[in-house]
Each structure stands twice: as structure tokens, then as C-alpha cells.
Design a protein around this motif. Structure first.
Motif, PDB file in Angstrom:
ATOM      1  N   ILE A 136       0.867  -1.169   0.000  1.00 40.04           N
ATOM      2  CA  ILE A 136       0.000   0.000   0.000  1.00 40.04           C
ATOM      3  C   ILE A 136       0.908   1.225   0.000  1.00 40.04           C
ATOM      4  O   ILE A 136       1.819   1.328   0.815  1.00 40.04           O
ATOM      5  CB  ILE A 136      -0.918   0.029   1.238  1.00 40.04           C
ATOM      6  CG1 ILE A 136      -1.813  -1.222   1.243  1.00 40.04           C
ATOM      7  CG2 ILE A 136      -1.749   1.310   1.260  1.00 40.04           C
ATOM      8  CD1 ILE A 136      -2.625  -1.388   2.495  1.00 40.04           C
ATOM      9  N   ILE A 137       0.638   2.143  -0.928  1.00 43.13           N
ATOM     10  CA  ILE A 137       1.420   3.372  -1.007  1.00 43.13           C
ATOM     11  C   ILE A 137       0.464   4.531  -0.770  1.00 43.13           C
ATOM     12  O   ILE A 137      -0.587   4.623  -1.404  1.00 43.13           O
ATOM     13  CB  ILE A 137       2.105   3.517  -2.378  1.00 43.13           C
ATOM     14  CG1 ILE A 137       3.061   2.353  -2.601  1.00 43.13           C
ATOM     15  CG2 ILE A 137       2.821   4.858  -2.477  1.00 43.13           C
ATOM     16  CD1 ILE A 137       3.683   2.319  -3.971  1.00 43.13           C
ATOM     17  N   GLY A 138       0.839   5.397   0.146  1.00 46.48           N
ATOM     18  CA  GLY A 138       0.027   6.563   0.446  1.00 46.48           C
ATOM     19  C   GLY A 138       0.866   7.820   0.393  1.00 46.48           C
ATOM     20  O   GLY A 138       2.089   7.770   0.458  1.00 46.48           O
ATOM     21  N   SER A 139       0.193   8.929   0.269  1.00 45.07           N
ATOM     22  CA  SER A 139       0.887  10.203   0.197  1.00 45.07           C
ATOM     23  C   SER A 139       0.051  11.256   0.905  1.00 45.07           C
ATOM     24  O   SER A 139      -1.177  11.259   0.793  1.00 45.07           O
ATOM     25  CB  SER A 139       1.092  10.578  -1.276  1.00 45.07           C
ATOM     26  OG  SER A 139       1.607  11.864  -1.387  1.00 45.07           O
ATOM     27  N   TYR A 140       0.723  12.131   1.622  1.00 46.58           N
ATOM     28  CA  TYR A 140       0.027  13.233   2.269  1.00 46.58           C
ATOM     29  C   TYR A 140       1.015  14.351   2.546  1.00 46.58           C
ATOM     30  O   TYR A 140       2.216  14.149   2.535  1.00 46.58           O
ATOM     31  CB  TYR A 140      -0.656  12.772   3.564  1.00 46.58           C
ATOM     32  CG  TYR A 140       0.298  12.320   4.648  1.00 46.58           C
ATOM     33  CD1 TYR A 140       0.737  13.194   5.633  1.00 46.58           C
ATOM     34  CD2 TYR A 140       0.759  11.007   4.689  1.00 46.58           C
ATOM     35  CE1 TYR A 140       1.619  12.773   6.623  1.00 46.58           C
ATOM     36  CE2 TYR A 140       1.634  10.582   5.669  1.00 46.58           C
ATOM     37  CZ  TYR A 140       2.055  11.471   6.644  1.00 46.58           C
ATOM     38  OH  TYR A 140       2.931  11.059   7.616  1.00 46.58           O
ATOM     39  N   SER A 197       2.579  16.574   5.143  1.00 44.37           N
ATOM     40  CA  SER A 197       2.751  16.519   6.591  1.00 44.37           C
ATOM     41  C   SER A 197       2.323  17.812   7.277  1.00 44.37           C
ATOM     42  O   SER A 197       1.837  17.790   8.414  1.00 44.37           O
ATOM     43  CB  SER A 197       4.199  16.178   6.953  1.00 44.37           C
ATOM     44  OG  SER A 197       5.078  17.130   6.393  1.00 44.37           O
ATOM     45  N   LEU A 255      -5.829  10.642  10.041  1.00 43.83           N
ATOM     46  CA  LEU A 255      -4.694  10.023   9.372  1.00 43.83           C
ATOM     47  C   LEU A 255      -3.534   9.811  10.340  1.00 43.83           C
ATOM     48  O   LEU A 255      -2.939   8.731  10.383  1.00 43.83           O
ATOM     49  CB  LEU A 255      -4.222  10.853   8.177  1.00 43.83           C
ATOM     50  CG  LEU A 255      -3.015  10.298   7.430  1.00 43.83           C
ATOM     51  CD1 LEU A 255      -3.291   8.918   6.861  1.00 43.83           C
ATOM     52  CD2 LEU A 255      -2.582  11.249   6.329  1.00 43.83           C
ATOM     53  N   HIS A 256      -3.215  10.814  11.136  1.00 48.92           N
ATOM     54  CA  HIS A 256      -2.117  10.691  12.096  1.00 48.92           C
ATOM     55  C   HIS A 256      -2.403   9.553  13.100  1.00 48.92           C
ATOM     56  O   HIS A 256      -1.526   8.747  13.400  1.00 48.92           O
ATOM     57  CB  HIS A 256      -1.905  12.011  12.848  1.00 48.92           C
ATOM     58  CG  HIS A 256      -0.829  11.939  13.866  1.00 48.92           C
ATOM     59  ND1 HIS A 256       0.503  11.995  13.544  1.00 48.92           N
ATOM     60  CD2 HIS A 256      -0.883  11.782  15.217  1.00 48.92           C
ATOM     61  CE1 HIS A 256       1.232  11.894  14.642  1.00 48.92           C
ATOM     62  NE2 HIS A 256       0.409  11.762  15.673  1.00 48.92           N
ATOM     63  N   LYS A 314      -4.346   6.920  12.684  1.00 46.73           N
ATOM     64  CA  LYS A 314      -4.258   5.624  12.002  1.00 46.73           C
ATOM     65  C   LYS A 314      -2.804   5.239  11.732  1.00 46.73           C
ATOM     66  O   LYS A 314      -2.418   4.074  11.877  1.00 46.73           O
ATOM     67  CB  LYS A 314      -5.049   5.635  10.690  1.00 46.73           C
ATOM     68  CG  LYS A 314      -6.536   5.782  10.879  1.00 46.73           C
ATOM     69  CD  LYS A 314      -7.107   4.585  11.598  1.00 46.73           C
ATOM     70  CE  LYS A 314      -8.601   4.707  11.746  1.00 46.73           C
ATOM     71  NZ  LYS A 314      -9.164   3.624  12.546  1.00 46.73           N
ATOM     72  N   MET A 315      -1.976   6.209  11.340  1.00 45.75           N
ATOM     73  CA  MET A 315      -0.560   5.927  11.085  1.00 45.75           C
ATOM     74  C   MET A 315       0.129   5.469  12.373  1.00 45.75           C
ATOM     75  O   MET A 315       0.922   4.521  12.351  1.00 45.75           O
ATOM     76  CB  MET A 315       0.140   7.168  10.527  1.00 45.75           C
ATOM     77  CG  MET A 315      -0.343   7.602   9.159  1.00 45.75           C
ATOM     78  SD  MET A 315       0.191   6.544   7.838  1.00 45.75           S
ATOM     79  CE  MET A 315       1.914   6.932   7.772  1.00 45.75           C
ATOM     80  N   GLU A 318       8.420   5.058   5.764  1.00 39.06           N
ATOM     81  CA  GLU A 318       7.943   6.413   5.520  1.00 39.06           C
ATOM     82  C   GLU A 318       9.081   7.240   4.933  1.00 39.06           C
ATOM     83  O   GLU A 318      10.202   7.196   5.430  1.00 39.06           O
ATOM     84  CB  GLU A 318       7.447   7.056   6.814  1.00 39.06           C
ATOM     85  CG  GLU A 318       6.242   6.339   7.404  1.00 39.06           C
ATOM     86  CD  GLU A 318       5.771   6.949   8.705  1.00 39.06           C
ATOM     87  OE1 GLU A 318       5.309   8.111   8.676  1.00 39.06           O
ATOM     88  OE2 GLU A 318       5.884   6.271   9.733  1.00 39.06           O
TER      89      GLU A 318
END
Length: 136
Positions: A4-8, A10, A19-20, A22-23, A39
Motif C-alpha cells: 500500500i502506497i500513500g501520500s500526504y 505533513s 490520518l495521524h 491511524k498511522m 515512511e
């Protein structure tokens, strides 16, 4: 295996965001459930970084020829790596950055690009326009 690749961004995620949270939960469970989480922090590009990107994607250009374009890219995208690449693609797609097969060189009109991309928000608008052109 599953990747799984995600992007956000910061700077847009604080410690109270979903999101924070869940991470953090994933980081805590990585050992127990035997998965690996990597990361990568990608900093904003400097003008020099953008010059290197342009040199890599437009290899026929002399370094001194790209300084103005790199500075404008930085100004319009605020050095955001994703937007920088998309901005260059958009310039090509819109005909503002063109390859001449006879001379084997890339060309552009910096004044035209400045006029057509007056604000960094234009990059987002142009990306949205490109997405609308995609088939459903």
C-alpha cells in the motif's frame, strides 16, 4: 504480499487528525502483525533541484538555458515535487514546452509561461482540467 502506497502533506496533518491516529496505530501493530512500514519525507525542491529535474527530463538542454524555467517552476509550484513534475507535464501538454525534432532541442517562451501561469493555484486548476479530460 500486499503493498500500500500513500501520500500526504505533513504540514496539513496534525496529531489530532484521523490520518495521524491511524498511522500511529499501524506503527504500533507492525511488529505484532509482521508487516513493514517505510515512511519517506520528501522536502520541497530548491531551484537547483528543479534545474536537475529539468536536465534529467529534457536532456538536450544546456544547464545555463534552464535557469529561468527552473526559477519560474519553483515560483509557481513552491517547490512541491509532485506539482513541479505535473507543472512541466502541463507545460508540454499545453504546447508551452515543445520539442523540435529537426534541431533536437526543447524550446519555450518564458514570458508566455509567466502570463499563462500567474499563480501557483493555476497548477491545481490545470491539473483539475487535465483530470476532467481523462476518460471515465
Amino acid at each position: 504480499p500486499l503493498m500500500i502506497i500513500g501520500s500526504y502533506r505533513s504540514e496539513e496533518v496534525d496529531e489530532n487528525s484521523l490520518l495521524h491516529i491511524k498511522m500511529e496505530g499501524l506503527r504500533e501493530k507492525a511488529d505484532k502483525f509482521q508487516f513493514h512500514m517505510t515512511e519517506l519525507m520528501i522536502e520541497s525542491f530548491s531551484v537547483s533541484d528543479i534545474e536537475k529535474v529539468i536536465t534529467a527530463v529534457l536532456p538536450s538542454l544546456r544547464a545555463d538555458h534552464i535557469v529561468g524555467l527552473a526559477a519560474l517552476c519553483h515560483q509557481r509550484t513552491l517547490g512541491n515535487p509532485f506539482f513541479t513534475i505535473e507543472f512541466l507535464k502541463m507545460l508540454h501538454f499545453e504546447g508551452m514546452l515543445a520539442f523540435d525534432r529537426k534541431t533536437n532541442t526543447w524550446s519555450w517562451n518564458l514570458s508566455e509561461i509567466k502570463k499563462e501561469t500567474m499563480s501557483a493555484a493555476n497548477v491545481v486548476v490545470m491539473l483539475e482540467q487535465q483530470l476532467r479530460k481523462l476518460p471515465e
